[in-house]
Write a protein that holds these residues in place. Structure first.
Motif, short mmCIF file in Angstrom:
data_model
loop_
_atom_site.label_atom_id
_atom_site.label_comp_id
_atom_site.label_asym_id
_atom_site.label_seq_id
_atom_site.Cartn_x
_atom_site.Cartn_y
_atom_site.Cartn_z
N ILE A 101 22.94 36.79 11.72
CA ILE A 101 24.16 36.30 12.28
C ILE A 101 24.18 34.81 12.61
O ILE A 101 23.46 34.35 13.59
CB ILE A 101 24.39 37.19 13.55
N ASN A 102 25.16 34.07 11.90
CA ASN A 102 25.13 32.67 12.18
C ASN A 102 23.85 32.05 11.91
O ASN A 102 23.45 30.90 12.70
CB ASN A 102 25.59 32.49 13.63
N GLY A 103 23.14 32.45 11.16
CA GLY A 103 21.76 31.81 10.73
C GLY A 103 20.62 32.37 11.57
O GLY A 103 19.53 31.69 11.32
N ILE A 104 20.79 33.05 12.62
CA ILE A 104 19.82 33.65 13.54
C ILE A 104 19.52 34.97 13.23
O ILE A 104 20.46 36.00 12.97
CB ILE A 104 20.16 33.30 14.83
N ASN A 105 18.08 35.67 12.93
CA ASN A 105 17.68 36.90 12.95
C ASN A 105 17.63 37.50 14.12
O ASN A 105 16.96 37.06 15.02
CB ASN A 105 16.37 36.97 12.23
N PHE A 106 18.42 38.75 14.12
CA PHE A 106 18.37 39.72 15.51
C PHE A 106 17.85 40.95 15.13
O PHE A 106 18.01 41.49 14.18
CB PHE A 106 19.88 39.95 15.93
N TYR A 107 16.74 41.21 15.82
CA TYR A 107 15.84 42.47 15.90
C TYR A 107 16.14 43.58 16.59
O TYR A 107 16.19 43.45 17.66
CB TYR A 107 14.42 41.92 15.63
N TYR A 108 16.36 44.66 16.19
CA TYR A 108 16.94 45.87 16.89
C TYR A 108 15.91 46.89 16.97
O TYR A 108 15.32 47.32 15.90
CB TYR A 108 18.01 46.39 16.28
N THR A 109 15.61 47.51 18.20
CA THR A 109 14.80 48.68 18.04
C THR A 109 15.19 49.71 19.09
O THR A 109 15.98 49.09 20.34
CB THR A 109 13.47 48.20 18.55
N ARG A 110 15.20 51.01 18.87
CA ARG A 110 15.53 52.07 19.92
C ARG A 110 13.96 52.57 20.26
O ARG A 110 13.20 52.98 19.41
CB ARG A 110 16.22 53.41 19.26
N LEU B 234 12.98 29.49 22.50
CA LEU B 234 13.03 30.47 23.46
C LEU B 234 13.08 31.75 22.84
O LEU B 234 13.80 31.98 21.84
CB LEU B 234 14.05 30.27 24.37
N LYS B 235 12.43 32.96 23.28
CA LYS B 235 12.84 34.25 23.02
C LYS B 235 13.60 34.96 23.80
O LYS B 235 13.57 34.98 24.89
CB LYS B 235 11.46 35.09 22.87
N TYR B 236 14.88 35.54 23.26
CA TYR B 236 15.88 36.24 24.06
C TYR B 236 15.66 37.84 23.88
O TYR B 236 15.63 38.18 22.76
CB TYR B 236 17.19 36.07 23.73
N SER B 237 15.57 38.52 24.79
CA SER B 237 15.40 39.70 24.88
C SER B 237 16.39 40.83 25.46
O SER B 237 16.30 40.56 26.80
CB SER B 237 13.80 40.33 25.14
N LEU B 238 17.30 41.59 24.86
CA LEU B 238 18.06 42.32 25.40
C LEU B 238 17.95 43.94 25.71
O LEU B 238 17.21 44.37 24.51
CB LEU B 238 19.80 42.37 24.75
N VAL C 205 25.40 50.83 18.64
CA VAL C 205 24.64 49.58 17.85
C VAL C 205 25.48 48.54 17.61
O VAL C 205 24.96 47.31 17.72
CB VAL C 205 23.99 50.29 16.97
N ASN C 206 26.46 48.75 16.89
CA ASN C 206 27.24 47.56 16.49
C ASN C 206 28.09 46.79 17.70
O ASN C 206 27.98 45.41 17.53
CB ASN C 206 28.51 48.11 15.49
N GLU C 207 28.35 47.30 18.68
CA GLU C 207 28.89 46.64 20.04
C GLU C 207 27.58 45.82 20.39
O GLU C 207 27.55 44.68 20.97
CB GLU C 207 29.05 47.57 21.18
N TYR C 208 26.12 46.42 20.46
CA TYR C 208 25.04 45.83 20.85
C TYR C 208 24.92 44.44 20.23
O TYR C 208 24.54 43.40 20.79
CB TYR C 208 23.93 46.61 20.94
N PHE C 209 24.98 44.58 18.78
CA PHE C 209 24.70 43.29 17.99
C PHE C 209 25.95 42.15 18.35
O PHE C 209 25.64 41.07 18.30
CB PHE C 209 24.73 43.66 16.75
N ASP C 210 27.21 42.81 18.65
CA ASP C 210 28.11 41.73 18.79
C ASP C 210 28.04 41.10 20.11
O ASP C 210 28.12 39.90 20.36
CB ASP C 210 29.42 42.67 18.90
N ILE C 211 27.37 41.96 21.25
CA ILE C 211 27.11 41.17 22.46
C ILE C 211 25.88 40.30 22.39
O ILE C 211 26.00 39.22 22.82
CB ILE C 211 26.76 42.52 23.48
N ALA C 212 24.65 40.61 21.74
CA ALA C 212 23.78 39.95 21.47
C ALA C 212 23.95 38.46 20.76
O ALA C 212 23.87 37.30 21.22
CB ALA C 212 22.64 40.66 20.80
N SER C 213 24.81 38.49 19.67
CA SER C 213 25.40 37.46 18.74
C SER C 213 26.17 36.50 19.83
O SER C 213 26.41 35.34 19.24
CB SER C 213 25.91 37.72 17.65
N SER C 214 27.00 36.99 20.77
CA SER C 214 28.07 36.37 21.56
C SER C 214 27.24 35.15 22.37
O SER C 214 27.84 34.06 22.75
CB SER C 214 28.74 37.17 22.35
#
Length: 255
Positions: free
Chosen positions: A170-179, A231-235, A243-252
């Motif tokens: 998203i916007n050139g940054i990789n977001f990694y998701y795990t449950r 920096l490493k950001y971890s939510l 999951v889609n809401e979560y990605f939206d929140i993280a990318s914000s």
């Protein structure tokens, strides 16, 4: 160090040696403590600290590089700062400037906790000692998202090589998701054969030991990690987040 201390240390290392590396360990323990504070477990504060420390130690994993064998962290059970205007104070203590929004979607700033962290090398020496920042956000239903911000060091495993279920750019940054599924056991409890196999093979299954209440407990948590400007950001949040809401929140955070 006396003989008992040495024996205890050796036994802990043996237990930890086959577990997977995880940047989710700190968040897993935070989620457990938060659940306890909400009344799921009636325990004294000092007992909570013992549970957290035990689970952290026993969840240390081995990184593929062979240089860093685990990560340890410690923090207060209470906020260090409760006003958003104190973000700058937290950044000064941590020694970095971070992206810390006042709100994450419908989740509002609730407080900041400073975290002492260090990596462990193969000889159990503490390296990369630093301070990290935990920011808690809550919505009107008192559900929580925790944003953990930490520095990146050259000898740490990159996010792309850590276990994850999904990656979105998203916007050139990789977001990694795990449950992540976490099993909490009382001290001395034994794993079933199935649980032993999962602990060895499943990177999304963690086991923590601590004197909780003698009962097996499972919970699920969702995590998104990304890196920006050193920096490493971890939510971290509970399993109810879409999951889609979560990605939206993280990318914000980076917008």
């Amino acid at each position: 160090m006396n003989n008992f201390d040495k024996k205890l240390k050796n036994e802990l290392n043996k237990i930890a040696e086959d577990t997977y590396p995880s940047d989710f360990v700190k968040n897993k323990i935070d989620l457990k403590i938060e659940n306890m504070k909400k009344g799921e477990h009636k325990m004294k504060k000092n007992k909570l600290a013992i549970v957290a420390c035990a689970a952290l130690v026993l969840s240390i994993g081995v990184y593929a590089t062979g240089k860093i064998t685990g990560t340890i962290s410690s923090s207060s059970s209470n906020y260090n700062y409760t006003e958003y205007i104190d973000v700058e104070k937290a950044e000064n203590k941590a020694g970095f400037d971070a992206e810390i929004p006042e709100n994450l979607g419908d989740y509002k700033f609730d407080g900041i906790t400073m975290v002492k962290m260090a990596d462990l090398d193969e000889k159990n020496n503490e390296i990369n000692k630093r301070k990290a920042i935990d920011v808690a956000y809550k919505n009107e239903s008192d559900k929580e998202i925790t944003l953990h911000i930490d520095r990146i060091f050259d000898n740490q495993e990159p996010l792309s090589k850590e276990p994850h279920m999904e990656m979105r750019n998203i916007n050139g940054i990789n977001f990694y998701y795990t449950r992540l599924e976490s099993l909490f056991l009382s001290n001395g409890a034994e794993l079933t054969d199935v649980e032993k196999e999962r602990m060895e093979k499943d990177p999304f299954f963690n086991v923590g030991y601590g004197d909780i209440d003698g009962e097996r407990e499972k919970n699920f948590s969702k995590h998104i990690l990304f890196e920006k400007d050193g920096l490493k950001y971890s939510l971290m949040t509970d399993d109810s987040m879409d999951v889609n809401e979560y990605f939206d929140i993280a990318s914000s955070i980076i917008k």
